[in-house]
Design an enzyme around this catalytic site. Structure first.
Site, PDB file in Angstrom:
ATOM      1  N   ASP A 297       0.839  -1.187   0.046  1.00  0.00           N
ATOM      2  CA  ASP A 297       0.100  -0.340   0.094  1.00  0.00           C
ATOM      3  C   ASP A 297       0.782   1.279   0.103  1.00  0.00           C
ATOM      4  OD1 ASP A 297      -1.878   1.926   0.749  1.00  0.00           O
ATOM      5  OD2 ASP A 297      -2.422   1.406   2.282  1.00  0.00           O
ATOM      6  N   HIS A 471      -4.247   4.113   6.358  1.00  0.00           N
ATOM      7  CA  HIS A 471      -2.942   3.575   5.782  1.00  0.00           C
ATOM      8  C   HIS A 471      -1.599   3.957   6.419  1.00  0.00           C
ATOM      9  CE1 HIS A 471      -5.832   2.915   2.033  1.00  0.00           C
ATOM     10  NE2 HIS A 471      -6.375   4.058   2.655  1.00  0.00           N
TER      11      HIS A 471
END
Length: 659
Positions: A297, A471
């Site tokens: 990610d 995130h």
């Protein structure tokens, strides 16, 4: 003839030894005598070619002492030749195991991202090895501001449908729209088995019910550390922290090696109750065994440090509840953010308030999460949206959708004063518990302005600790790279600038050579093995726009026309023409939409009508009966006139009725 010395293994003696004594030569054998070439002796004993010292022995005189019968030589010395019946194939030399492995090519696999690169959303990746394929995620992205009339943007499934007989299953990392949003559009064409965690399956079923597909879909519930084998793939789900429960990474094992696909993740060392820390030990275990590639990610690759824990939001929102005083509290967040909804319910219970939810997706997700045990709320706390006006403002908390300024969301309708049950005013304290997704800043600002204009106090963006990212930031990305220690690294899930920064982070760590770090593009078919990485070819990948019930029927041409209409409007020219003579029977008439108000621009429109008449007359005098050419001439003449007068270029649509 070369001397043969019996009972001695060393044949490098000449006819005279070091003392000068003569050696007896063997008897000549004429039965196996070979042709002589270049003066070489006719028959030779079967033994290895003599070293250079034997050349002297070949010139020694023959002796009468009998010698053992020589056998066929295994090989012919250089410069000699023998008959075919005298040659025998030598033993194949043995190769060491090390050279054998160096010569054997490694088994390859292919990674083909069909979305999610160079953009935030629309995540879908295809893995292939030895003819077997699996998919990971199937998301959507919301349209940009210049995509007029477009509701959603989904991946192009052409390559998936071309290979549907080889695809064994679809694995879902978590239940956010950018990872599950386009599933209904894929399942209408290809009912692929879906492998996902329990909550993720619940969210998918809610979405499929809107399309009438929930009953036909094939679901397989998976849990962390429980491996799933499909074809030559063995997939192990790994628990990770994110802003939604049941988020997973995948360790994808195949004959080519192990690939770790992180999905959306962060490392939260103090997660909310009911969750666990990202399973770093399993990732480290794979790293010790050897990881071929890591796909990680990149959303927060530009942010240094660590992502804040969800506990920060709880404390920040608790302070805002106290600040609200006796005003009604309205909290906007993602409908899938079950953690945030649970926090708000807990704080409402602490402050003695009732809780109502607004928005179709928020209502369905809340009910589903309660049924599955992911959301805990007493029945005497939850009330219906129609009942909020029965309680004083200081006793109500309303949880709603619309944190991204979606035009039809509940919060947007409140900002426009068009919500049926909720009328926003000075007695409202509104918290937007989310950051705008890139591209949604303008729509969020519009909603905030509307709410402020109605007199409400609005808490948004970074005014207080009302939101933390789900995130990983740079330090967590470094931790993932260090533990996985992959041979190759492909940053995913982000715009190009984020992918670039993530690649730089990996390079600066020094664990992965620069040539083994690659920023891929959607549609690239990447061949990966222990021997190397290369882009083998490209496949069909792109964006398919959804407009109402239409999927893919709106392309770039239609968008360009819509953009043209939005900027300069349209002028429609109609006229009736005699089909045999080309004479104008009626008209021309001009209709303007989005260009000028006709009643206030009569002079301009009269001049435009004259230009059309002149163009038609020129076509008649040139005996032109090709109506497409006549329309083109009318369009060109009118466009030139309008631009000279207004410096604008509206769309011009001539309609000639042939009578």
């Amino acid at each position: 003839m070369e001397e043969f010395k019996p009972k001695r293994k060393n044949s490098n003696y000449s006819a005279s030894d070091k003392t000068g004594s003569q050696r007896r030569a063997p008897r000549q054998n004429h039965q196996n005598k070979a042709p002589q070439e270049n003066g070489a002796p006719a028959n030779k004993p079967r033994r290895r070619p003599a070293r250079p010292a034997a050349a002297e022995a070949a010139q020694a005189p023959a002796q009468s002492v009998p010698a053992p019968r020589p056998r066929r030589p295994r090989s012919t010395p250089q410069g000699d030749s023998q008959a075919p019946h005298q040659q025998r194939r030598g033993r194949k030399p043995q190769q060491s195991s090390a050279s054998h492995y160096e010569m054997t090519p490694a088994i390859p696999m292919h990674i083909c991202p069909l979305g999610g690169l160079g953009e935030v959303g629309k995540n879908i990746t295809l893995y292939e090895c030895q003819g077997d394929m699996i998919l990971v995620d199937c998301g959507l992205v919301f349209p940009d501001a210049d995509m007029f009339g477009i509701d959603l943007v989904i991946p192009d499934f052409t390559y998936v449908l071309e290979n549907k007989d080889r695809i064994k299953g679809l694995f879902i990392t978590h239940g956010h729209e950018d990872h599950i949003g386009s599933l209904p559009y894929l399942l209408k064409k290809f009912n692929v088995p879906i492998y996902a965690a329990r909550l993720t399956i619940g969210l998918i079923k809610n979405k499929l019910e809107e399309h009438g597909l929930a009953s036909s879909a094939i679901f397989h519930e998976i849990r962390p550390r429980q491996k799933v084998k499909l074809g030559c793939f063995t997939v192990e789900p790994i628990h990770v922290n994110h802003s939604i429960p049941d988020a997973l990474a995948f360790a994808i094992e195949c004959p080519a090696g192990v690939v770790i696909h992180t999905g959306d993740f962060k490392v939260d060392y103090t997660p909310l109750s009911g969750d666990a820390v990202t399973d770093l030990s399993t990732i480290a275990e794979y790293g010790r065994k050897g990881v071929l590639a890591l796909l990680s990610d990149s959303t927060n690759a530009e942010r240094p440090g660590f992502t804040a824990t969800e506990q920060t939001v709880a404390e920040g929102v608790r302070g805002l509840f106290a600040k609200a005083g006796k005003r009604r509290i309205i909290v906007a967040t993602f409908a899938s953010n079950i953690y945030r909804v649970q926090q708000i319910i807990d704080l409402a219970i602490e402050s003695g308030r009732k809780v109502a939810v607004s928005g179709r997706s928020m209502v369905s997700n809340t009910e589903m999460a309660r049924e599955l045990g992911y959301l805990h709320a007493p029945d005497n706390v939850l009330i219906q949206i129609e009942e909020i006006n029965k309680y004083p403002p200081e006793k109500v908390v309303l949880i709603t959708t619309g944190s991204q300024g979606e035009p039809l969301s509940a919060l947007s309708r409140m900002a426009q004063a068009s919500h049926r049950q909720v009328k926003v005013g000075p007695n409202d304290f509104i918290i937007i518990s989310a950051r705008p997704i890139p591209g949604n800043e303008k729509t969020v600002t519009k909603v905030v302005n509307g709410l402020l204009a109605l007199g409400a106090e609005v808490i948004y963006e970074n005014m207080y600790d009302t939101h933390v990212s789900g995130h990983a930031c740079q330090e967590e990305q470094k931790l993932m790279l260090t533990l996985a220690h992959p041979q190759y690294f492909l940053p995913v899930h982000g715009e190009f600038k984020q992918l670039k920064r993530h690649a730089e982070t990996a390079e600066h760590l020094g664990y992965i050579p620069k040539q083994n770090i690659y920023i891929a593009e959607n549609g690239q078919n990447i061949r990966l093995s222990a021997d190397g990485m290369a882009v083998e070819n490209t496949v069909t990948a792109g964006a398919v726009m959804v407009d109402g019930y239409g999927v893919g029927d709106v392309g770039n041409v239609v968008l360009r026309d819509r953009h043209h209409l939005s900027e300069d409007g349209i002028i429609i020219v109609t006229a009736a023409v005699d089909g045999s003579t080309g004479q104008v029977l009626s008209g021309p008439d001009l209709v303007s939409r989005g260009f000028v108000y006709v009643r206030e621009s009569e002079e301009l429109m009269d001049g435009a009508r004259v230009q059309v008449e002149m163009a038609l007359d020129r076509s008649l005098s040139d005996n032109m009966h090709d109506w497409a050419s006549v329309k083109a001439r009318v369009r060109e003449a009118l466009s030139s006139y309008i631009y000279r007068k207004t410096k604008r270029s509206p769309m011009i649509l001539p309609i000639l009725l042939e009578v």
